[in-house]
Design a protein around this motif. Structure first.
Motif, PDB file in Angstrom:
ATOM      1  N   GLU A  63       0.766  -1.272  -0.005  1.00 21.52           N
ATOM      2  CA  GLU A  63       0.100   0.104  -0.041  1.00 21.52           C
ATOM      3  C   GLU A  63       1.007   1.421  -0.174  1.00 21.52           C
ATOM      4  O   GLU A  63       0.588   2.365  -0.766  1.00 21.52           O
ATOM      5  CB  GLU A  63      -0.997  -0.082   1.236  1.00 21.52           C
ATOM      6  N   HIS A  64       2.046   1.216   0.412  1.00 20.57           N
ATOM      7  CA  HIS A  64       2.640   2.516   0.793  1.00 20.57           C
ATOM      8  C   HIS A  64       4.019   2.412   0.359  1.00 20.57           C
ATOM      9  O   HIS A  64       4.977   3.311   0.464  1.00 20.57           O
ATOM     10  CB  HIS A  64       2.859   2.779   2.552  1.00 20.57           C
ATOM     11  N   GLY A  65       4.707   1.142   0.010  1.00 20.76           N
ATOM     12  CA  GLY A  65       6.157   1.037  -0.458  1.00 20.76           C
ATOM     13  C   GLY A  65       6.443   2.215  -1.371  1.00 20.76           C
ATOM     14  O   GLY A  65       7.668   2.421  -1.266  1.00 20.76           O
ATOM     15  N   ALA A  66       5.775   2.314  -2.234  1.00 16.28           N
ATOM     16  CA  ALA A  66       6.187   3.166  -3.488  1.00 16.28           C
ATOM     17  C   ALA A  66       6.512   4.617  -3.080  1.00 16.28           C
ATOM     18  O   ALA A  66       7.462   5.284  -3.558  1.00 16.28           O
ATOM     19  CB  ALA A  66       5.234   3.307  -4.547  1.00 16.28           C
ATOM     20  N   ALA A  67       6.227   5.167  -1.553  1.00 14.51           N
ATOM     21  CA  ALA A  67       6.368   6.376  -1.236  1.00 14.51           C
ATOM     22  C   ALA A  67       7.521   6.270  -0.565  1.00 14.51           C
ATOM     23  O   ALA A  67       8.066   7.566  -0.080  1.00 14.51           O
ATOM     24  CB  ALA A  67       5.198   6.597  -0.356  1.00 14.51           C
ATOM     25  N   TYR A  68       8.391   5.348  -0.258  1.00 14.48           N
ATOM     26  CA  TYR A  68       9.535   5.328   0.492  1.00 14.48           C
ATOM     27  C   TYR A  68      10.864   4.767  -0.313  1.00 14.48           C
ATOM     28  O   TYR A  68      10.773   3.807  -0.924  1.00 14.48           O
ATOM     29  CB  TYR A  68       9.398   4.251   1.647  1.00 14.48           C
ATOM     30  N   ALA A  69      11.881   5.346  -0.047  1.00 13.10           N
ATOM     31  CA  ALA A  69      13.194   4.776  -0.769  1.00 13.10           C
ATOM     32  C   ALA A  69      13.419   3.531  -0.337  1.00 13.10           C
ATOM     33  O   ALA A  69      14.063   2.723  -1.084  1.00 13.10           O
ATOM     34  CB  ALA A  69      14.350   5.738  -0.594  1.00 13.10           C
ATOM     35  N   GLU A  70      13.209   3.149   0.914  1.00 13.35           N
ATOM     36  CA  GLU A  70      13.589   1.932   1.566  1.00 13.35           C
ATOM     37  C   GLU A  70      12.363   1.258   2.061  1.00 13.35           C
ATOM     38  O   GLU A  70      12.229   1.220   3.291  1.00 13.35           O
ATOM     39  CB  GLU A  70      14.656   2.069   2.546  1.00 13.35           C
ATOM     40  N   PRO A  71      11.723   0.619   1.261  1.00 12.88           N
ATOM     41  CA  PRO A  71      10.283   0.105   1.789  1.00 12.88           C
ATOM     42  C   PRO A  71      10.357  -0.953   2.715  1.00 12.88           C
ATOM     43  O   PRO A  71       9.344  -1.189   3.637  1.00 12.88           O
ATOM     44  CB  PRO A  71       9.500  -0.467   0.493  1.00 12.88           C
ATOM     45  N   ALA A  72      11.327  -1.817   2.776  1.00  8.40           N
ATOM     46  CA  ALA A  72      11.369  -2.893   3.696  1.00  8.40           C
ATOM     47  C   ALA A  72      11.784  -2.208   5.219  1.00  8.40           C
ATOM     48  O   ALA A  72      11.414  -3.014   5.983  1.00  8.40           O
ATOM     49  CB  ALA A  72      12.545  -3.775   3.311  1.00  8.40           C
ATOM     50  N   LEU A  73      12.624  -1.301   5.124  1.00 14.55           N
ATOM     51  CA  LEU A  73      12.916  -0.461   6.372  1.00 14.55           C
ATOM     52  C   LEU A  73      11.697  -0.005   7.001  1.00 14.55           C
ATOM     53  O   LEU A  73      11.355  -0.049   8.226  1.00 14.55           O
ATOM     54  CB  LEU A  73      14.026   0.443   6.172  1.00 14.55           C
ATOM     55  N   ALA A  74      10.919   0.951   6.035  1.00 12.18           N
ATOM     56  CA  ALA A  74       9.801   1.581   6.517  1.00 12.18           C
ATOM     57  C   ALA A  74       8.515   0.613   6.914  1.00 12.18           C
ATOM     58  O   ALA A  74       8.082   0.915   7.806  1.00 12.18           O
ATOM     59  CB  ALA A  74       9.028   2.389   5.441  1.00 12.18           C
ATOM     60  N   ALA A  75       8.606  -0.511   6.327  1.00 16.63           N
ATOM     61  CA  ALA A  75       7.412  -1.398   6.723  1.00 16.63           C
ATOM     62  C   ALA A  75       8.018  -2.162   8.231  1.00 16.63           C
ATOM     63  O   ALA A  75       7.148  -2.138   9.101  1.00 16.63           O
ATOM     64  CB  ALA A  75       7.445  -2.746   5.806  1.00 16.63           C
ATOM     65  N   GLN A  76       9.060  -2.356   8.417  1.00 19.00           N
ATOM     66  CA  GLN A  76       9.440  -2.644   9.571  1.00 19.00           C
ATOM     67  C   GLN A  76       9.416  -1.772  10.860  1.00 19.00           C
ATOM     68  O   GLN A  76       9.009  -2.110  12.003  1.00 19.00           O
ATOM     69  CB  GLN A  76      11.088  -3.267   9.813  1.00 19.00           C
ATOM     70  N   ILE A  77       9.751  -0.483  10.582  1.00 20.19           N
ATOM     71  CA  ILE A  77       9.447   0.580  11.584  1.00 20.19           C
ATOM     72  C   ILE A  77       7.960   0.663  11.821  1.00 20.19           C
ATOM     73  O   ILE A  77       7.474   0.879  12.861  1.00 20.19           O
ATOM     74  CB  ILE A  77       9.907   1.968  10.846  1.00 20.19           C
ATOM     75  N   ALA A  78       7.059   0.587  10.910  1.00 13.38           N
ATOM     76  CA  ALA A  78       5.665   0.388  10.952  1.00 13.38           C
ATOM     77  C   ALA A  78       5.246  -0.630  11.832  1.00 13.38           C
ATOM     78  O   ALA A  78       4.227  -0.573  12.645  1.00 13.38           O
ATOM     79  CB  ALA A  78       5.041   0.581   9.619  1.00 13.38           C
ATOM     80  N   VAL A  79       5.782  -1.738  11.696  1.00 10.63           N
ATOM     81  CA  VAL A  79       5.484  -2.954  12.281  1.00 10.63           C
ATOM     82  C   VAL A  79       5.903  -2.630  13.991  1.00 10.63           C
ATOM     83  O   VAL A  79       5.036  -2.969  14.773  1.00 10.63           O
ATOM     84  CB  VAL A  79       6.402  -4.070  12.045  1.00 10.63           C
ATOM     85  N   PHE A  80       7.036  -2.173  14.227  1.00 14.08           N
ATOM     86  CA  PHE A  80       7.202  -2.020  15.541  1.00 14.08           C
ATOM     87  C   PHE A  80       6.245  -0.829  15.910  1.00 14.08           C
ATOM     88  O   PHE A  80       5.826  -0.922  17.394  1.00 14.08           O
ATOM     89  CB  PHE A  80       8.720  -1.407  15.862  1.00 14.08           C
ATOM     90  N   ARG A  81       5.873  -0.018  15.482  1.00 13.70           N
ATOM     91  CA  ARG A  81       4.694   1.098  15.847  1.00 13.70           C
ATOM     92  C   ARG A  81       3.480   0.219  16.117  1.00 13.70           C
ATOM     93  O   ARG A  81       2.770   0.345  17.173  1.00 13.70           O
ATOM     94  CB  ARG A  81       4.634   1.994  15.029  1.00 13.70           C
ATOM     95  N   GLU A  82       3.095  -0.638  15.408  1.00 15.53           N
ATOM     96  CA  GLU A  82       2.072  -1.572  15.495  1.00 15.53           C
ATOM     97  C   GLU A  82       2.114  -2.423  16.559  1.00 15.53           C
ATOM     98  O   GLU A  82       1.101  -2.621  17.405  1.00 15.53           O
ATOM     99  CB  GLU A  82       1.829  -2.285  14.244  1.00 15.53           C
ATOM    100  N   ILE A  83       3.244  -3.005  17.104  1.00 16.01           N
ATOM    101  CA  ILE A  83       3.447  -3.921  17.905  1.00 16.01           C
ATOM    102  C   ILE A  83       3.157  -3.147  19.501  1.00 16.01           C
ATOM    103  O   ILE A  83       2.736  -3.903  20.511  1.00 16.01           O
ATOM    104  CB  ILE A  83       4.833  -4.315  18.213  1.00 16.01           C
ATOM    105  N   VAL A  84       3.603  -1.847  19.475  1.00 15.92           N
ATOM    106  CA  VAL A  84       3.136  -1.229  20.659  1.00 15.92           C
ATOM    107  C   VAL A  84       1.699  -1.092  20.971  1.00 15.92           C
ATOM    108  O   VAL A  84       1.373  -0.864  22.194  1.00 15.92           O
ATOM    109  CB  VAL A  84       3.616   0.399  20.548  1.00 15.92           C
ATOM    110  N   LYS A  85       0.922  -0.999  20.134  1.00 21.40           N
ATOM    111  CA  LYS A  85      -0.661  -1.098  20.102  1.00 21.40           C
ATOM    112  C   LYS A  85      -0.998  -2.299  20.728  1.00 21.40           C
ATOM    113  O   LYS A  85      -2.094  -2.419  20.988  1.00 21.40           O
ATOM    114  CB  LYS A  85      -1.095  -0.648  18.857  1.00 21.40           C
TER     115      LYS A  85
END
Length: 204
Positions: free
Chosen positions: A78-100
């Motif tokens: 959904e969002h990968g095209a907006a990031y230069a490093e999509p795998a990194l962005a996805a993992q940061i988003a994962v950690f944000r989700e884990i906190v919830k």
């Protein structure tokens, strides 16, 4: 219903029951008897699939790992095209989700892992693959890993209750780590210093 389908349904029922018990009563109340009662699975059927509590926690660990893997894949789609490093962005988003999510599940899993380090081997293998992908996409691997482990540390401190930041501040930090504009491909060139003015000696 064939045996394979019955087995999968039993596993799903046990995992749902275990999650419900941990969320409602805490990890300390997670017993095989409680799971059998919550899930409606007979004690014999439960023991056939999960001979002990450790086996249930291993299934929960796999369930959690699969969930966040799917979350990362959906984020990239959904969002990968907006990031230069999509795998990194996805993992940061994962950690944000884990906190919830529920910390009780993480504590139950970490409790077993502290006694049996090999328990976390499947997660470690996934983590190695994820890091290899992040490094392969990185413009600056060291900086990308620093962003990744900053997000991981932020999530872990929140889960342990040691993070001094409130929810809003913590989410702002995740956004900062996610935003590529804070991590330009090339560092800004230093401003050229003005040449020092030479003092003029008064003419005699």
């Amino acid at each position: 219903m064939d045996n394979t389908t019955r087995s999968e349904r039993t596993k799903a029922a046990v995992i749902e029951a275990a999650l419900a018990i941990i969320a409602r009563d805490g990890a300390g109340r997670l017993t095989l008897d409680a799971i059998a009662k919550e899930s409606g699975v007979s004690k014999g059927g439960l023991l056939h699939q999960f001979p002990n509590k450790r086996a249930v926690l291993a299934a929960l660990l796999e369930y959690q790992a699969d969930y966040y893997t799917q979350f990362a894949e959906a984020f990239v789609a959904e969002h990968g095209a907006a990031y230069a490093e999509p795998a990194l962005a996805a993992q940061i988003a994962v950690f944000r989700e884990i906190v919830k999510g529920s910390n009780s599940i993480a504590f139950a899993i970490l409790g077993v892992a502290s006694q049996e380090p090999a328990f976390m081997s499947p997660v470690r293998e996934r983590d190695e693959q994820t890091i290899a992908l992040i490094v392969s996409q990185a413009r600056d691997p060291g900086r990308s890993l620093a962003r990744l482990f900053s997000a991981r540390g932020l999530a872990l401190s929140a889960m342990l209750g040691t993070c001094p930041l409130g929810d809003v501040e913590r989410d702002r930090m995740f956004e900062y780590l996610l935003d590529d504009r804070n991590w330009p491909a090339e560092p800004p060139a230093p401003a050229e210093a003005d040449e020092p003015r030479r003092s003029r000696r008064p003419t005699s």
